[in-house]
Design a protein around this motif. Structure first.
Motif, PDB file in Angstrom:
ATOM      1  N   UNK A  61      39.846  35.175  32.700  1.00  0.00           N
ATOM      2  CA  UNK A  61      40.572  34.277  33.585  1.00  0.00           C
ATOM      3  C   UNK A  61      39.732  33.886  34.795  1.00  0.00           C
ATOM      4  N   UNK A  62      38.939  34.816  35.314  1.00  0.00           N
ATOM      5  CA  UNK A  62      38.105  34.515  36.481  1.00  0.00           C
ATOM      6  C   UNK A  62      37.092  33.415  36.172  1.00  0.00           C
ATOM      7  N   UNK A  63      36.486  33.465  34.987  1.00  0.00           N
ATOM      8  CA  UNK A  63      35.555  32.400  34.615  1.00  0.00           C
ATOM      9  C   UNK A  63      36.246  31.059  34.481  1.00  0.00           C
ATOM     10  N   UNK A  64      37.441  31.059  33.886  1.00  0.00           N
ATOM     11  CA  UNK A  64      38.185  29.811  33.734  1.00  0.00           C
ATOM     12  C   UNK A  64      38.570  29.230  35.089  1.00  0.00           C
ATOM     13  N   UNK A  65      38.998  30.086  36.011  1.00  0.00           N
ATOM     14  CA  UNK A  65      39.378  29.624  37.348  1.00  0.00           C
ATOM     15  C   UNK A  65      38.166  29.081  38.086  1.00  0.00           C
ATOM     16  N   UNK A  66      37.033  29.735  37.929  1.00  0.00           N
ATOM     17  CA  UNK A  66      35.829  29.300  38.628  1.00  0.00           C
ATOM     18  C   UNK A  66      35.406  27.896  38.206  1.00  0.00           C
ATOM     19  N   UNK A  76      49.582  40.945  39.441  1.00  0.00           N
ATOM     20  CA  UNK A  76      49.737  39.924  40.469  1.00  0.00           C
ATOM     21  C   UNK A  76      48.968  40.302  41.733  1.00  0.00           C
ATOM     22  N   UNK A  77      48.968  41.583  42.084  1.00  0.00           N
ATOM     23  CA  UNK A  77      48.207  42.024  43.261  1.00  0.00           C
ATOM     24  C   UNK A  77      46.712  41.837  43.035  1.00  0.00           C
ATOM     25  N   UNK A  78      46.230  42.189  41.825  1.00  0.00           N
ATOM     26  CA  UNK A  78      44.811  42.009  41.521  1.00  0.00           C
ATOM     27  C   UNK A  78      44.409  40.536  41.613  1.00  0.00           C
ATOM     28  N   UNK A  79      45.270  39.649  41.091  1.00  0.00           N
ATOM     29  CA  UNK A  79      44.988  38.219  41.205  1.00  0.00           C
ATOM     30  C   UNK A  79      45.003  37.781  42.663  1.00  0.00           C
ATOM     31  N   UNK A  80      45.949  38.325  43.466  1.00  0.00           N
ATOM     32  CA  UNK A  80      45.993  37.985  44.881  1.00  0.00           C
ATOM     33  C   UNK A  80      44.754  38.442  45.628  1.00  0.00           C
ATOM     34  N   UNK A  81      44.219  39.597  45.249  1.00  0.00           N
ATOM     35  CA  UNK A  81      42.985  40.085  45.879  1.00  0.00           C
ATOM     36  C   UNK A  81      41.841  39.108  45.624  1.00  0.00           C
ATOM     37  N   UNK A  82      41.746  38.592  44.415  1.00  0.00           N
ATOM     38  CA  UNK A  82      40.686  37.622  44.117  1.00  0.00           C
ATOM     39  C   UNK A  82      40.898  36.326  44.886  1.00  0.00           C
ATOM     40  N   UNK A  83      42.148  35.901  45.005  1.00  0.00           N
ATOM     41  CA  UNK A  83      42.431  34.672  45.758  1.00  0.00           C
ATOM     42  C   UNK A  83      42.025  34.836  47.217  1.00  0.00           C
ATOM     43  N   UNK A 115      46.705  30.099  40.433  1.00  0.00           N
ATOM     44  CA  UNK A 115      45.682  31.096  40.105  1.00  0.00           C
ATOM     45  C   UNK A 115      46.318  32.396  39.625  1.00  0.00           C
ATOM     46  N   UNK A 116      47.327  32.869  40.353  1.00  0.00           N
ATOM     47  CA  UNK A 116      48.005  34.115  39.961  1.00  0.00           C
ATOM     48  C   UNK A 116      48.656  33.951  38.592  1.00  0.00           C
ATOM     49  N   UNK A 117      49.274  32.802  38.352  1.00  0.00           N
ATOM     50  CA  UNK A 117      49.926  32.581  37.052  1.00  0.00           C
ATOM     51  C   UNK A 117      48.910  32.590  35.920  1.00  0.00           C
ATOM     52  N   UNK A 118      47.761  31.933  36.124  1.00  0.00           N
ATOM     53  CA  UNK A 118      46.738  31.891  35.075  1.00  0.00           C
ATOM     54  C   UNK A 118      46.177  33.275  34.792  1.00  0.00           C
ATOM     55  N   UNK A 119      45.958  34.062  35.843  1.00  0.00           N
ATOM     56  CA  UNK A 119      45.423  35.415  35.656  1.00  0.00           C
ATOM     57  C   UNK A 119      46.424  36.291  34.899  1.00  0.00           C
ATOM     58  N   UNK A 120      47.687  36.245  35.291  1.00  0.00           N
ATOM     59  CA  UNK A 120      48.706  37.076  34.647  1.00  0.00           C
ATOM     60  C   UNK A 120      48.889  36.673  33.185  1.00  0.00           C
ATOM     61  N   UNK A 121      48.926  35.376  32.915  1.00  0.00           N
ATOM     62  CA  UNK A 121      49.107  34.910  31.540  1.00  0.00           C
ATOM     63  C   UNK A 121      47.933  35.340  30.663  1.00  0.00           C
ATOM     64  N   UNK A 122      46.713  35.175  31.168  1.00  0.00           N
ATOM     65  CA  UNK A 122      45.535  35.540  30.375  1.00  0.00           C
ATOM     66  C   UNK A 122      45.483  37.039  30.121  1.00  0.00           C
ATOM     67  N   UNK A 123      45.762  37.841  31.138  1.00  0.00           N
ATOM     68  CA  UNK A 123      45.739  39.298  30.972  1.00  0.00           C
ATOM     69  C   UNK A 123      46.730  39.741  29.898  1.00  0.00           C
ATOM     70  N   UNK A 124      47.951  39.239  29.973  1.00  0.00           N
ATOM     71  CA  UNK A 124      48.965  39.651  29.011  1.00  0.00           C
ATOM     72  C   UNK A 124      48.717  39.076  27.627  1.00  0.00           C
ATOM     73  N   UNK A 125      48.115  37.880  27.551  1.00  0.00           N
ATOM     74  CA  UNK A 125      47.786  37.317  26.248  1.00  0.00           C
ATOM     75  C   UNK A 125      46.764  38.190  25.528  1.00  0.00           C
ATOM     76  N   UNK A 126      45.729  38.613  26.238  1.00  0.00           N
ATOM     77  CA  UNK A 126      44.720  39.486  25.632  1.00  0.00           C
ATOM     78  C   UNK A 126      45.328  40.850  25.310  1.00  0.00           C
ATOM     79  N   UNK A 127      46.194  41.331  26.185  1.00  0.00           N
ATOM     80  CA  UNK A 127      46.827  42.636  25.962  1.00  0.00           C
ATOM     81  C   UNK A 127      47.727  42.603  24.725  1.00  0.00           C
TER      82      UNK A 127
END
Length: 429
Positions: free
Chosen positions: A237-242, A112-119, A147-159
């Motif tokens: 996730x960053x590409x999808x958000x962009x 969540x912090x990493x996603x917040x940094x990008x935001x 944005x944070x929700x999409x990043x967290x969901x994508x990260x954990x889905x790949x993980x």
């Protein structure tokens, strides 16, 4: 296109060349956890493959910054720097987890912090294309939370899908290839400059996965670990958000060329649908895992052997076949959606997707059958697909006699000559 290909190749080369030294470093550092109950490998395997992937990402972005056309992406947008900041933070958390096995809630907070940094640096969803409504502008808090929700969901889905050799890297590579074609078409063919960062992210992500795959295919010599799976999930996730939140059809006016281009080439909801389809299978696995563990009274972060790839192994598929089946379904969904964006009115696309889905269902049922290749093709297939020859009873009882099938299917029996005696055990001809 040539600059994108150069960036992809540089990223893949750096990742590939660094993975070997990183493997040795992981062994020395002791990043080789013991075999767990949910693991499918038989021997302790070093992790920390994400180190090589991160440096491949840095090399790709560095090269792109010095190319003529791609340097404009860095000059006109802060998204590449936002991606690099978030990637560095999530990579550091992953490295610590690969070595020390940090708590799942701490990892979630780091994501969540990493996603917040990008935001904070501008990589956020500003608006959404909603079917039958059009473009809906989001407030700052709405965009940040989404944005944070999409990043967290994508990260954990790949993980979560990173459970077999080469599975996560291959599936993400397939998804990023389809996404690259979609974003490149928006940017180059239709002049939508806001899609350029997403195109760059997809090219770099393909390079990271392609460079790591040769070391990670079954049997894997090194695992990407959380440092790699969370990293490629964040880049995806960053590409999808962009694309979803930055490409505004109204930016050039009500009747501007960008609005007409987007609405004429795809339905309004495709920019929202395409990022979701590229993580469809990992997201489905994530949802099923959460439901399954919650139903059992376990924590959603508790590991188990109920993932889709584990079920393929339980059905009877081999390791390699299970990975290829997951590749197949990822390609069908991602490239099927890509084809729909090109011509949504074509029935041939629908028929092709339906036919490929039927092929996929047949592949899922293969362990229930015992396929046998024709006799003329037996030399080109693995032994398990060859027809078993029946030994004549008298040949089976007499070890001094041999049998060979004749052309008409009969069994020719004759005594062995001296030259035909088997060589000693362990000798090679």
């Amino acid at each position: 296109m040539r600059e994108y290909l150069l960036t992809l190749c540089i990223t893949a080369a750096v990742t590939y060349l660094l993975t070997g030294p990183v493997r040795k470093f992981a062994i020395v550092a002791g990043a080789m956890p013991e075999i767990r109950a949910r693991d499918v490998h038989r021997e302790p395997t070093p992790r920390l493959g994400g180190i090589a992937m991160f440096f491949g990402l840095c090399a790709g972005l560095l090269v792109a910054d010095h190319l003529t056309n791609l340097s404009e992406v860095f000059a006109e947008s802060n998204e590449p720097r936002a991606l690099l900041s978030g990637a560095a933070l999530i990579w550091l958390i992953g490295v610590l987890d690969d070595k020390f096995e940090i708590d799942a809630l701490i990892k979630l907070g780091g994501q969540m912090i990493a996603a917040g940094v990008m935001v904070m640096q501008g990589l956020t969803i500003l608006w959404l294309p909603i079917p039958t409504v059009g473009i809906v502008a989001l407030t700052q808090w709405q965009g940040t939370l989404l944005t944070v929700a999409l990043v967290v969901i994508t990260i954990n889905a790949v993980n979560f899908v990173d459970g077999l050799d080469g599975l996560a890297a291959g599936m993400v590579c397939i998804a990023s290839a389809a996404f690259f074609m979609y974003a490149y078409r928006l940017w180059y063919s239709y002049g939508i400059e806001a899609a350029a960062p997403a195109t760059l992210f997809a090219a770099v992500l393909m390079g990271m996965c392609l460079g790591f795959l040769p070391h990670n295919m079954h049997p894997a010599r090194i695992f990407m670990g959380d440092s790699g799976s969370m990293l490629i999930g964040l880049v995806l996730a960053a590409g999808a958000i962009s694309v979803t939140g930055q490409v505004d059809p109204d930016v050039m006016g009500l009747y501007g060329s960008e609005r007409n281009t987007v609405y004429s080439m795809v339905p309004v909801y495709i920019p929202l649908l395409m990022p979701l389809t590229i993580i469809a299978i990992p997201a489905a696995d994530l949802i099923l895992a959460i439901v399954r563990r919650t139903w059992r009274g376990q924590s959603p972060f508790a590991a188990d052997r109920g993932h889709l790839h584990h079920r393929l192994l339980e059905v009877g598929h081999s390791h390699s076949r299970a990975v290829l089946i997951m590749y197949f379904w990822s390609a069908v969904i991602a490239f099927g959606t890509l084809a729909y964006t090109v011509n949504s009115a074509s029935m041939w696309i629908v028929l092709a997707i339906a036919m490929l889905s039927g092929v996929g269902l047949f592949l899922l049922l293969l362990p229930r059958f015992t396929p046998r290749a024709p006799r003329w093709a037996e030399a080109f297939v693995p032994p398990r697909y060859r027809r078993r020859r029946v030994v004549a009873p008298e040949a089976a009882l007499d070890p001094t006699r041999d049998w060979t099938p004749s052309l008409n299917g009969a069994t020719a029996i004759g005594a062995r000559t001296k030259d035909e005696e088997p060589s000693p055990a362990g000798a090679r001809r």
